[in-house]
Write an enzyme that holds these catalytic residues in place. Structure first.
Site, PDB file in Angstrom:
ATOM      1  N   ARG A   1      45.935 -68.026  86.829  1.00  0.00           N
ATOM      2  CA  ARG A   1      45.850 -68.224  85.367  1.00  0.00           C
ATOM      3  C   ARG A   1      47.239 -68.290  84.727  1.00  0.00           C
ATOM      4  NH1 ARG A   1      41.351 -68.643  86.943  1.00  0.00           N
ATOM      5  NH2 ARG A   1      39.446 -68.082  85.819  1.00  0.00           N
TER       6      ARG A   1
ATOM      7  N   SER B   1      36.955 -65.543  79.746  1.00  0.00           N
ATOM      8  CA  SER B   1      37.508 -64.239  80.135  1.00  0.00           C
ATOM      9  C   SER B   1      38.663 -63.877  79.196  1.00  0.00           C
ATOM     10  CB  SER B   1      38.076 -64.295  81.549  1.00  0.00           C
ATOM     11  OG  SER B   1      37.082 -64.659  82.463  1.00  0.00           O
TER      12      SER B   1
ATOM     13  N   GLU C   1      44.364 -62.713  79.132  1.00  0.00           N
ATOM     14  CA  GLU C   1      44.484 -64.059  79.674  1.00  0.00           C
ATOM     15  C   GLU C   1      44.619 -65.045  78.517  1.00  0.00           C
ATOM     16  OE1 GLU C   1      42.013 -67.303  80.427  1.00  0.00           O
ATOM     17  OE2 GLU C   1      41.132 -66.206  82.093  1.00  0.00           O
TER      18      GLU C   1
END
Ligand code: EPU
Length: 337
Positions: free
Chosen positions: A163, A237, A333
């Site tokens: 990520r 997320s 994130e």
């Protein structure tokens, strides 16, 4: 150029955020022309793709929001085994993957139904069900806001990680992605190793699934767990899954024997942040309109009128609580602006 533009439909949390300046442009020429204008030189800038990985803290953004909307894709090269595709940054990611599956091009099917635009996908090296964007990535074309030149980034220069990429680190804020190239296969092996994908396909009676079957299975699994941002505001997320050294994990495992973990590189393991948040009791929590999704503890949701600050406060409470209970730090994130 719009003044005082509401970004509600440009951020998947559905927050009512007003940008002082907003430009939606469809060509490199228009972008270059914008770079000569005072509004570009004098303002803080933010490039916004599909807005599916961003949390605005305030309801007013003083600065210039740039949205590049050129969409579509084309085949650049092809032989009997492979195809090289160029997709423009403004293309909707999920539609693009559907097109590739429809054409019988293998590689991106596990990334079906991820919200956002093609241009934003390399920024955080999107990933799902055992596949990451970097696996099929060849290169991207970007506009450098410092020099006004077009630059090509290959896989090493993108510095992809979990990520993450150069564009989230050293290159942050400097580039606008114009297009992305992918190498896809005409015959391929389906990647069904993640979690319960093959069980799910078996249950459907699909022992030899096709490319399309796998894509549809991924979509069903996603739909059953993840809220649709068109219905409930969210950005997937919220935190990354933390990585830790195997030895640290073993300590944690002594206290929490049932803690799940997935092997990662260099003697590290990845722990599902969702498990930590769930186990800490946050799943389904709601305060006002800010909450934690009932089916996936890693997803923060806006039930309607939550503010960016309320969602952020909730995220920080979760971060503190998980740290207190497990000694693990959860890193967001989502890009917080
Ligand atoms: N789990 C819980 N409680 C929950 C949900 C999950 O305990 O409420 C545990 C279970 O043990 C489960 C494990 O967490 O086996 C993993 O859950 P899941 O497979 O749903 O995946 P995840 O680790 O929570 C990651 C990605 C998702 C991606 C899925 C599938 C990150 C930060 N998230 O989630 O990506 O779709 O795997 O590959 O890596 C996103 O980045 O926005 C995103 C949605």
């Amino acid at each position: 150029m719009d003044r005082f533009f509401n970004l509600k439909s440009y951020n998947s949390f559905g927050l009512n955020v007003v940008a002082s300046h907003f430009a939606s442009l469809e060509s490199v020429e228009a972008l270059k022309a914008l770079m000569d204008e005072a509004v570009f030189k004098e303002n803080k800038r933010l490039v916004l793709g599909g807005g599916s990985n961003i949390l605005f803290l305030d309801d007013f953004f003083e600065g210039l929001v740039i949205h590049y909307s050129k969409s579509g894709w084309e085949v650049l090269e092809e032989d009997e085994n492979e195809v090289l595709i160029c997709a423009h940054a403004g293309t909707d990611w999920s539609n693009f993957v559907d097109d590739m599956v429809e054409k019988g091009f293998y590689g991106l099917e596990n990334l079906s139904l991820i919200p956002g635009n093609v241009g934003a996908a390399p920024m955080q090296n999107i990933g799902a069900y055992g596949v990451e964007l970097k696996d099929c990535f060849v290169q991207l074309e970007a506009l450098d806001f410092q020099t006004g030149k077009q630059v090509t980034f290959d896989r090493p220069t993108c510095d992809f990680g979990y990520r993450s990429s150069f564009f989230k680190q050293g290159g942050k804020g400097r580039y606008l992605v114009l297009s992305v190239q992918f190498r896809l296969k005409k015959q391929g092996n389906l990647n069904m190793a993640y979690g319960n994908i093959s069980d799910y396909l078996n249950e459907q009676g699909l022992e030899n699934p096709s490319l399309k079957d796998l894509s549809e299975a991924i979509k069903s699994i996603r739909r059953s767990k993840l809220p649709d941002p068109k219905e409930i505001g969210n950005s997937g997320s919220f935190f990354k899954n933390p990585l830790m050294h195997q030895l640290v994990f073993e300590q944690l495992q002594m206290e929490f024997p049932e803690i799940p973990a997935f092997p990662a590189t260099n003697n590290t393991v990845k722990i599902p942040a969702a498990w930590l948040i769930d186990r800490a009791g946050w799943k389904g929590y709601r305060k006002g309109d800010a909450g934690v999704h009932k089916n996936q503890a890693l997803v923060l949701v806006n039930y309607g009128k939550a503010s960016g600050r309320e969602l952020f406060a909730l995220a920080m409470q979760i971060q503190l609580d998980v740290n207190k209970k497990f000694g693990v730090f959860l890193e967001p994130e989502v890009n917080i602006v």
